[in-house]
Design an enzyme around this catalytic site. Structure first.
Site, short mmCIF file in Angstrom:
data_model
loop_
_atom_site.label_atom_id
_atom_site.label_comp_id
_atom_site.label_asym_id
_atom_site.label_seq_id
_atom_site.Cartn_x
_atom_site.Cartn_y
_atom_site.Cartn_z
N ASP A 1 0.86 -1.18 0.00
CA ASP A 1 0.00 0.00 0.00
C ASP A 1 0.90 1.24 0.00
O ASP A 1 1.48 1.58 1.03
CB ASP A 1 -0.91 0.02 1.23
CG ASP A 1 -1.97 -1.06 1.22
OD1 ASP A 1 -1.69 -2.18 0.74
OD2 ASP A 1 -3.07 -0.81 1.74
N LYS B 1 -6.78 3.48 -3.44
CA LYS B 1 -7.15 3.47 -2.02
C LYS B 1 -7.39 4.90 -1.56
O LYS B 1 -6.66 5.81 -1.95
CB LYS B 1 -6.04 2.80 -1.23
CG LYS B 1 -6.21 2.81 0.28
CD LYS B 1 -5.06 2.06 0.95
CE LYS B 1 -5.06 2.24 2.46
NZ LYS B 1 -3.93 1.52 3.12
N LYS C 1 -10.07 0.41 -2.44
CA LYS C 1 -9.96 0.18 -1.01
C LYS C 1 -10.36 1.45 -0.26
O LYS C 1 -9.80 2.52 -0.49
CB LYS C 1 -8.54 -0.23 -0.62
CG LYS C 1 -8.36 -0.45 0.87
CD LYS C 1 -6.97 -0.98 1.21
CE LYS C 1 -6.73 -1.02 2.71
NZ LYS C 1 -5.37 -1.51 3.05
#
Length: 230
Positions: free
Chosen positions: A99, A165, A195
């Site tokens: 991430d 995300k 996300k």
């Protein structure tokens, strides 16, 4: 269309069970790994320095789940070469998901070539890992509006992201919002995952993000959220 009915198990399988507090200890990470396995989550997300320990604990569990690591966290103001090396080291230590945080300032300056190059550097350094690109959607929406978030999603996709995300959860502008998730989901068109993370603390919050189009949730209070589903 009627809203989908989500049960506890279905939601758990979409959760990145997360511990990213600077004060986190090895014992707390081990506990988060054990809890994530018990809850049946999609992944356990930890800081880069904690990946090796988390992977060692995970390897001893009966039903291991993937380890995710954050990169360039939380500011995104690291050199791309540093982010790339951080990702490579995390994968070497056992992470299979990364991430990474973009340089939000590059988006605000309209330098999307720099955003794509930053993501591409991490993609090249961790070619086999699922790559989630953190856009700090609340900051982009507050400072530059919908168009900036859409363009950031496109830059991430062009550079090889697997997910876009919303947030680190550390930015003062805030975390995930239904509007951001809807916009991101519409932009990536099912080609990438979405996300939602940051500020999702209840079952109602989680369900709102899923109904908006999220395909993964970043939660630190996972058990409490799942308990709210009955």
């Amino acid at each position: 269309m009627p809203e989908r009915r989500w049960d506890r198990g279905q939601v758990a399988q979409l959760v990145d069970h997360t511990l990213l507090k600077p004060e986190a200890t090895a014992a707390q990470v081990a506990a988060v790994v054990a809890e994530g396995v018990d809850l049946g989550v999609a992944a356990v997300c930890v800081s880069p320095s904690m990946v090796a320990g988390a992977a060692a604990v995970m390897a001893a569990t009966a039903a291991p789940v993937p380890i995710a690591a954050v990169v360039g966290f939380p500011s995104g103001k690291h050199l791309s070469a540093i982010k790339a090396q951080e990702a490579a080291l995390a994968v070497a230590d056992g992470a299979t998901e990364i991430d990474m945080v973009i340089d939000v300032g590059a988006v605000l300056a309209g330098d999307f070539a720099a955003v794509s190059a930053d993501v591409a550097a991490v993609r090249a350094a961790a070619p086999g890992a699922a790559l989630k690109v953190i856009l700090e959607s609340a900051a982009l929406l507050e400072l530059a509006g919908d168009a900036a978030l859409v363009a950031a999603c496109r830059a991430a996709e062009d550079a090889g992201a697997d997910f876009v995300k919303t947030s680190t959860g550390f930015h003062p502008s805030g975390g995930a919002s239904v509007h951001a998730v809807q916009l991101m989901a519409a932009t990536v068109g099912g080609r990438l995952g979405v996300k939602a993370s940051g500020g999702i603390r209840s079952a109602a919050d989680a369900l709102a993000m899923l109904e908006a189009g999220a395909t993964r949730l970043g939660l630190s209070g996972t058990r409490a959220v799942l308990d709210g589903l009955g």
